[in-house]
Structure formats: C-alpha cells, structure tokens
Write a protein that holds these residues in place. Structure first.
Motif, short mmCIF file in Angstrom:
data_model
loop_
_atom_site.label_atom_id
_atom_site.label_comp_id
_atom_site.label_asym_id
_atom_site.label_seq_id
_atom_site.Cartn_x
_atom_site.Cartn_y
_atom_site.Cartn_z
N LYS A 118 65.61 -4.70 21.75
CA LYS A 118 65.59 -4.79 20.29
C LYS A 118 65.32 -3.42 19.67
O LYS A 118 65.92 -3.06 18.66
N ALA A 119 64.43 -2.67 20.28
CA ALA A 119 64.12 -1.32 19.76
C ALA A 119 65.35 -0.43 19.86
O ALA A 119 65.64 0.36 18.94
N ALA A 120 66.08 -0.56 20.95
CA ALA A 120 67.31 0.24 21.10
C ALA A 120 68.35 -0.17 20.06
O ALA A 120 69.04 0.69 19.49
N GLU A 121 68.44 -1.47 19.77
CA GLU A 121 69.37 -1.93 18.73
C GLU A 121 68.97 -1.36 17.37
O GLU A 121 69.84 -0.92 16.61
N VAL A 122 67.68 -1.38 17.08
CA VAL A 122 67.21 -0.85 15.79
C VAL A 122 67.52 0.64 15.70
O VAL A 122 67.98 1.12 14.66
N LYS A 123 67.30 1.35 16.79
CA LYS A 123 67.57 2.79 16.79
C LYS A 123 69.07 3.04 16.58
O LYS A 123 69.46 3.91 15.80
N THR A 124 69.91 2.25 17.25
CA THR A 124 71.35 2.38 17.10
C THR A 124 71.77 2.07 15.66
O THR A 124 72.57 2.80 15.07
N ASP A 125 71.19 1.01 15.11
CA ASP A 125 71.49 0.67 13.71
C ASP A 125 71.09 1.80 12.78
O ASP A 125 71.82 2.13 11.84
N ARG A 126 69.96 2.41 13.05
CA ARG A 126 69.51 3.53 12.21
C ARG A 126 70.50 4.69 12.29
O ARG A 126 70.82 5.30 11.29
N VAL A 127 70.95 4.98 13.48
CA VAL A 127 71.87 6.10 13.67
C VAL A 127 73.20 5.82 12.98
O VAL A 127 73.81 6.72 12.40
N GLU A 128 73.65 4.57 13.02
CA GLU A 128 74.94 4.23 12.45
C GLU A 128 74.85 3.91 10.95
O GLU A 128 75.73 4.27 10.18
N VAL A 129 73.81 3.21 10.53
CA VAL A 129 73.71 2.72 9.16
C VAL A 129 73.17 3.78 8.21
O VAL A 129 73.62 3.87 7.06
N LEU A 130 72.23 4.58 8.64
CA LEU A 130 71.59 5.55 7.75
C LEU A 130 72.59 6.54 7.14
O LEU A 130 72.56 6.75 5.92
N PRO A 131 73.49 7.15 7.90
CA PRO A 131 74.45 8.07 7.27
C PRO A 131 75.33 7.36 6.24
O PRO A 131 75.61 7.91 5.17
#
Length: 192
Positions: A118-131
C-alpha cells in the motif's frame, strides 16, 4: 531488505508525503513493523529461556541417573519416569507455544507486506498524480487570474483577481455565505 531499512522506508515516505491520510497509512505500517519486531524479540527470549530451563532439567536428570545404582529400588525408577513424563509434557506445551508464535509472526509479516505494498502504491500515486495536480493548478491560476491569500483566517476566503486592466480584491466569510454563494460571487467578479 533488512528490518532496519524496512522501518526507515516508511519514515522516508512520510517526509515526502503531505496528505494526512497517506501519513496515517504509513504510520500504521511503521507501527506494524515495530510490533512484529517486538513480538519476534519476545518470542526469541521466551524460546531461549525455555531451552535453558529444559537443558537444566535434562542435565539434572542425567546426573540423577548416573547417581542411581543398578540395585536401587523400583520407586526411584518410577519417580524418574514421572519426571520424564512431566518434562515431555512441558516440551510438548512449549512446542505448541512456538507454533502459535510462528503463526503470529507469519500473520504479522503478511500484514507488513500488505502495508508495504500500500505504501508503494501511495508513493507511485504521488509520483504520477502530483505533477498533474500541479499542472492543473497552474492552468487554473493562469486562466482565472485568481491569486489566493493563504494567510487569511480559516473562516475567510480571500485574495484578488488580477486582469490586464485592473485588480479586484475579494474577501468572503465562510460563516456568512455558503460555498455556492462564494463560487457565484467569484464568477461575477471574473465576468464583470
């Protein structure tokens, strides 16, 4: 990955993330890591203590057997048999406890793996969604020309609209107007 690295990973992710929801999830992961480590330490100490006790019991039994003479009476042999049976029962109980501990460790490790994923998913979402979010915010700001005052009171919506010809300040009280009324007033300022 060592356990220390596994504990450090959520802490690093927490510093990267700004969302309270994501931080809560990662704090749970860190807590689970700590619980597993504590459980493992307790179980290891319990097993060590048990093995020491059993070693002492076995050593004592061996000494008593050497001390017995061949011509000793039957009651002494029966007493040793009872002690042996008690020791065997104690060992069986300890083995059952070890199985329970191993099951708990397996469950905690599975839970830790789930939280790590789940933490890896959140990190991936942050990397993709934040920009994308930053781009959308920039686009919105450039199209509407609204500049927000982020240091106003929590009860206020404050800022200004900067067009080429003029600047229109605004300040709305959240307690006096609904969100719908505030949005409509902002549209009127943008149109007018």
């Amino acid at each position: 990955m060592s356990f220390k690295e596994a504990v450090d990973t959520p802490n690093e992710v927490i510093t990267v993330l700004a969302s309270a929801e994501d931080e809560e999830a990662l704090v749970k992961v860190a807590k689970i890591y700590n619980d597993i480590d504590e459980e493992r330490s307790l179980q290891q100490e319990s097993v060590k203590t048990t093995l020491r006790a059993l070693s002492k019991i076995l050593a004592k039994n061996e000494e008593e057997e050497k001390a017995l003479r061949v011509d000793e009476k039957l009651p002494a042999i029966e007493k040793l048999q009872v002690e042996k049976d008690t020791t065997v029962k104690h060992i069986e109980k300890l083995e059952a406890d070890v199985k329970v501990f191993e099951k708990n460790i397996t469950e905690k490790e599975a839970e830790m793996k789930e939280w790590t994923e789940k933490a890896a998913e959140v990190k991936t979402d942050r990397v993709e969604v934040l920009p994308q979010t930053k781009y959308n915010f920039s686009l919105y700001t450039n199209v509407s020309h609204i500049r927000w005052d982020y240091e106003c009171e929590d009860d206020q919506v404050k800022g200004f609209i900067a067009n080429l010809n003029d600047v229109k300040p605004f300040c709305f009280s959240k307690s006096e107007k609904t969100k719908y009324d505030i949005v409509n007033a902002l549209w009127e300022l943008l149109d007018g």
